[in-house]
Structure formats: structure tokens, C-alpha cells
Design a protein around this motif. Structure first.
Motif, short mmCIF file in Angstrom:
data_model
loop_
_atom_site.label_atom_id
_atom_site.label_comp_id
_atom_site.label_asym_id
_atom_site.label_seq_id
_atom_site.Cartn_x
_atom_site.Cartn_y
_atom_site.Cartn_z
N HIS A 113 -2.51 3.56 -6.79
CA HIS A 113 -3.40 3.44 -5.64
C HIS A 113 -4.25 2.19 -5.80
CE1 HIS A 113 -2.41 7.50 -4.17
NE2 HIS A 113 -2.37 7.83 -5.46
N ARG A 114 -4.13 1.27 -4.85
CA ARG A 114 -4.88 0.03 -4.87
C ARG A 114 -5.64 -0.10 -3.55
NH1 ARG A 114 -3.90 0.39 -9.55
NH2 ARG A 114 -2.35 -0.82 -10.72
N TYR B 88 0.33 -0.79 -16.43
CA TYR B 88 -0.94 -0.43 -15.80
C TYR B 88 -1.51 -1.60 -15.01
CZ TYR B 88 -5.66 1.43 -15.25
OH TYR B 88 -6.86 1.88 -14.72
N HIS B 89 -1.38 -2.85 -15.54
CA HIS B 89 -2.07 -3.99 -14.95
C HIS B 89 -1.20 -4.90 -14.10
CE1 HIS B 89 -5.93 -3.50 -16.95
NE2 HIS B 89 -5.30 -3.23 -18.06
N ARG C 239 -4.54 -7.47 -0.85
CA ARG C 239 -4.61 -8.75 -0.15
C ARG C 239 -4.66 -9.90 -1.17
NH1 ARG C 239 -8.64 -7.63 2.79
NH2 ARG C 239 -7.45 -6.75 4.50
N LYS C 240 -5.36 -9.69 -2.27
CA LYS C 240 -5.44 -10.72 -3.31
C LYS C 240 -4.07 -10.96 -3.94
CE LYS C 240 -10.28 -9.89 -4.51
NZ LYS C 240 -11.22 -9.34 -5.52
N ILE C 241 -3.28 -9.89 -4.13
CA ILE C 241 -1.94 -10.04 -4.68
C ILE C 241 -1.09 -10.90 -3.75
CG2 ILE C 241 0.21 -8.81 -5.20
CD1 ILE C 241 -1.46 -6.51 -6.27
N VAL C 242 -1.13 -10.60 -2.47
CA VAL C 242 -0.33 -11.35 -1.49
C VAL C 242 -0.79 -12.82 -1.45
CG1 VAL C 242 0.28 -11.59 0.95
CG2 VAL C 242 0.22 -9.31 -0.12
N ALA D 173 0.83 -1.21 0.00
CA ALA D 173 0.00 0.00 0.00
C ALA D 173 0.86 1.26 0.00
CB ALA D 173 -0.94 -0.01 1.20
N VAL D 174 1.84 1.29 0.93
CA VAL D 174 2.71 2.48 1.04
C VAL D 174 3.63 2.59 -0.18
CG1 VAL D 174 4.52 3.57 2.41
CG2 VAL D 174 2.61 2.42 3.56
#
Length: 502
Positions: free
Chosen positions: A79-80, A175-176, A86-89, A70-71
Motif C-alpha cells: 500500500h503506497r 520492502y523498499h 507519483r514520485k515513482i512515475v 496503486a491497484v
């Protein structure tokens, strides 16, 4: 921005890149290029990923948690939401420690970038290495989503960095890449676990339809084509299905009924026509079961609360299993009738209605729900293993063979569907056998009233574990012809009904 540290297919590495790579004691050992040599060719791609990892690792503990992402991404201008991070992790966390180390981070990006390249190639209709507004509109139209040219241009502007109103691979990837994409549209379209896989046990999770298919009425044409294909397939394989039922009920250690012996016994008792006993009701129940399952599935999808057009795998399992339970509950008396009609002797019943009347008069309404519990319990292992095996095979094919397209072709789809359905049947077969014996128990003279647990114990005690798989051979023998016939009939009915290919 991420583009300053990610691999650039046209960029050259900084002069001190090699020195930095060799002098960094904390930098992990080299692995394969996440882009794949043919895609990128930059030898310092791993170094760039290491720099990105260090940039995102704000607390310098060697791992990326949700807070780090996030940071770190906010510092890079991305900005996510917390849910997306959480889904990425979760997607990359192989050791389940709640964070991504460098190796996990690299593997996540490798897999994610490969999927993104597949989508980019599928969107690039002109095959010129760029995506324009018309290509975005066409691709979304294929998925049943209609947007205006102004909306397509707005989408382009969000990704377009150089003002050309087109998106190249680097802009698309930047971007993705650090955005979780669970359901990539083109892969979903090609890899629908289709309604054509009718192997007689209709416990599969229902197919999903796009917005356009629902709005234009194409969904019911797909269901009609699937129902017609199932009817023809079941009729063609009915002799094997009846033999399976006979072996499930009558075969034992003392009565070792084989395939040839079973067919001989059926023909001797009632002639060649007797091979199709029970097929009429088996075909009739396709329409109400498919319709109820589809309607229930659509309602349960809303209750699940997913805001996605296509559900995630665990959501599909829950919604599909519940829809299957509702459909099976609604038509279960027809299942009992099918078993009784398949087991009947010549002249025992004049038809389906006569069979139903006699069962009602002799045994009451409860007889139409014998075997209901094992039937419901069998839905979960069947649907769960069917979906899991299909997803595993799909992902294995995408990882190994998908280069320019996510389209696997007809034979791969049929093979994956057949294998997953077969595994699902194998897992739920003991429950299916117990269900059939409970349905048939009143048709056997002097048979005592039994429960599911007592029947399991009796079979294991008298016949061993093998007894739970009586009739498995004819059941598997009908899978390949059933799927093949279903596919041919389904494709021809689609043409007749004017169904557009997906």
C-alpha cells in the motif's frame, strides 16, 4: 507479494521461463541485468521484471500510470500513497508522457536498486549480509536520530519475513524497491555540499545539520570552523581578490591591465601591504553573513513545508537563495565598503570607519546599497548552477564508481565542490562585475550615475561581451588555493573545537 516476481538471488527460475521468454512476442528485447551480474546472477531476472510489469499494468495498455501502480501494488499486498506513487512515475518517466513503459520501469528499478544496495551495505556494520536491531540503532544515531531497541525491533519486524529478527538483502530490497527514496541518508551524509568551499563569493546554499548536531550545539562549531577557514583562505588569496576588483573597475580596451602589470601597479603605488587592502572588511563580514544565512535558512525550511530532515534539490535552491538574499541584504553595506577599501589610494582613508563616514557624508545612505540589484540577481544563477553541477557530478560518481560505499573520499569531494562553485561563479560573473562597478562609481572622479541596464549596454557597446568578464583570470586563479587552504584549516579547527567527523 513482490518477492514472488522479483529476482531472488538464491532462487532458481521456473522450468518454462526460457520458453516463455522466447515465445512472448510482446516481451521487450533483453538488456543488462538490473541487479548487475555480481549482485544477482539470475539469467531470467528480466523475465521476472516483465512479469511484474504485466501484473502492475492492470489496464493492459503497455504503460504504468499512478492508478495502475496503486491497484497493482494493492493486489500484491503493498500500500503506497498517491504522492509516493507519483514520485515513482516522475522519477522514471524519461519521455514525460505521464506513465512508465517497460524500458523506463527497468531503468528506474536499476537505479533504485543500486542506491538501495549502497544503503544496505552502509547499514550492515558487521559486513555479514544481515542487518540487526543494533545496526539500525547505530546508523540512525549517526544521523542524529535516537531510538530505543524496541523501536528498532519494530522496524525490523516490518521487513522481516522469516522471523529471524534480521534483514537480509532480499528482504530489504523487496520492502523498499517500489517505494520512492529521494534522500538516502548515507549518501547525504557523505555528499553534504560543505561550508568549507569558501572562494570569496559567499553565495552558496547553506550546509544542513542533523537533529543531533543542532541539539548538542555542534552546528555552531561547524560554522565557527567554516568561518575560521574562510578567514584564513580569504587572507591568503586577498592579493588576487584585490587584483580582480581593480581589473573589474579599471580594465578596458584602452587600459589592458594584466596580472603581472596589475600586481606591479599595486606594489608601486602602496607597497606590498597594499595587496591586502579591503581584506579586513572581507574577513569581518564572514561571521554575520554566515549566522544570518544559517538562521534564515532554518526558518525558510519550515516555511517551505518539507517534512523531511533534508530538503529536496529544488527546495534547497529556493530556501538557500532566499536565505542568501536575506543575509546579503543585511550585510550589503559591508560589501560596498570592501570594494571602496580595495580601490582606495594610499592615504585616502585612515580606516574602515573613516571610509564609512566619508561615504555617508558625501553620498548619503543610498551609497551603501549601490549595486544591490545585480548582487541579488546573481544569487539565483550562482546557487542554482552550483547545486545542479554538484548534484550532476555526485550522481555520475555514484553511478560509475560507488560499489561498496557512497563515500567518495576527500579529493573527489573537493574536486566536485571546486568545479560546481567555479561554474556558479562563471554564470553569475557579469552581474558581479556590474555590481562592483556600480559600487565603485562614486570613487571615480566625474563618473556619471548609471543604472544596471545602462551599464550592461555601455560595457557591451564599448568592450563587447569580453568586457563582462574582466578580472576573471585572477578570480579563477584563487579558487584552487582558496579551497585547499579552507579544507586544511577547517579540518584542523574541527579537531580543536572537538567537532565529530560526519
Amino acid at each position: 507479494m513482490v518477492s514472488s516476481v522479483l529476482c531472488r538471488c538464491v532462487a532458481s527460475p521456473p522450468p518454462d521461463a526460457a520458453a516463455a521468454a522466447s515465445s512472448s512476442a510482446s516481451s521487450p528485447a533483453s538488456v543488462g541485468d538490473p541487479c548487475g551480474g555480481a549482485i544477482c546472477g539470475d539469467p531470467d531476472h528480466r523475465l521476472r521484471l516483465w512479469r511484474l510489469f504485466q501484473t502492475l499494468d492492470v489496464n493492459r495498455d503497455g504503460g504504468l500510470c499512478v492508478n495502475d501502480l496503486a491497484v497493482g501494488l494493492r493486489r500484491l499486498g503493498l500500500h503506497r500513497t498517491e504522492g509516493e506513487l507519483r514520485k515513482i512515475v516522475q522519477a522514471g518517466d524519461k519521455d514525460l508522457d505521464g506513465q512508465l513503459d517497460f524500458e523506463e520501469f527497468v531503468h528506474y528499478l536499476q537505479d533504485h536498486e543500486k542506491k538501495l544496495r549502497l544503503v544496505f551495505k552502509s547499514l550492515d556494520k558487521k559486513n555479514d549480509g544481515r542487518i540487526d536491531a543494533q545496526e539500525i540503532m547505530q546508523s540512525l544515531r549517526d544521523l542524529g536520530v535516537k531510538i530505543s531497541e524496541q523501536q528498532a525491533e519494530k522496524i525490523l519486524k516490518s521487513m522481516d519475513k522469516n522471523g529471524t529478527m534480521t534483514i537480509d538483502w532480499n528482504e530489504w530490497r523487496d520492502y523498499h524497491l517500489l517505494h520512492p527514496v529521494e534522500n538516502i541518508p548515507e549518501i547525504i551524509l557523505y555528499w553534504k555540499h560543505s561550508t568549507i568551499f569558501d572562494v570569496g563569493e559567499n553565495l552558496t546554499v547553506p550546509d544542513e545539520f542533523t537533529v543531533e548536531e543542532r541539539q548538542t550545539g555542534m552546528w555552531w562549531r561547524h560554522l565557527v570552523a567554516g568561518g575560521g577557514a574562510g578567514a584564513v583562505s580569504r587572507t591568503c588569496t586577498a592579493p588576487l581578490d584585490r587584483l580582480k576588483v581593480l581589473m573589474q573597475v579599471h580594465a578596458s580596451r584602452s587600459n589592458n591591465m594584466g596580472i603581472v602589470g596589475g600586481f606591479t601597479q599595486m606594489i608601486r603605488e602602496g607597497g606590498a601591504r597594499s595587496l591586502w587592502r579591503g581584506n579586513g572588511i572581507n574577513v569581518l563580514k564572514i561571521a554575520p553573513e554566515s549566522a544570518i544565512k544559517f538562521m534564515a535558512y532554518e526558518q525558510i525550511k519550515r516555511l517551505v513545508g518539507s517534512d523531511q530532515e533534508t530538503l529536496r534539490i529544488h527546495e534547497r535552491l529556493v530556501a538557500g537563495s532566499l536565505a542568501g538574499a536575506i543575509a546579503q541584504s543585511s550585510i550589503y553595506p559591508m560589501e560596498v565598503l570592501k570594494t571602496r577599501m580595495a580601490l582606495r589610494k594610499t592615504g585616502q582613508y585612515s580606516g574602515m570607519l573613516d571610509c564609512a563616514r566619508r561615504i555617508l557624508a558625501r553620498e548619503g545612505v543610498a551609497a551603501f546599497y549601490k549595486g544591490y540589484v545585480p548582487n541579488m540577481l546573481g544569487i539565483i544563477p550562482y546557487a542554482g548552477i552550483d547545486l545542479a553541477v554538484y548534484e550532476t557530478l555526485k550522481n555520475a560518481w555514484l553511478q560509475r564508481y560507488a560499489v561498496n560505499s557512497a563515500d567518495p573520499g576527500v579529493f573527489v569531494l573537493l574536486a566536485c565542490g571546486t568545479m560546481s562553485s567555479t561554474c556558479g561563479q562563471l554564470a553569475s560573473y557579469p552581474l558581479a562585475l556590474v555590481r562592483t562597478r556600480m559600487q565603485a562609481q562614486a570613487s571615480i572622479e566625474g563618473a556619471p550615475e548609471v543604472t544596471m541596464s545602462s551599464l550592461f549596454k555601455q560595457i557591451l557597446r564599448t568592450e563587447g561581451a569580453f568586457g563582462l568578464y574582466r578580472g576573471l583570470a585572477p578570480n579563477f586563479m584563487k579558487v584552487i588555493p582558496a579551497v585547499s587552504i579552507s579544507y586544511v584549516v577547517y579540518e584542523n579547527l574541527k579537531i580543536t573545537l572537538g567537532v565529530q567527523s560526519r
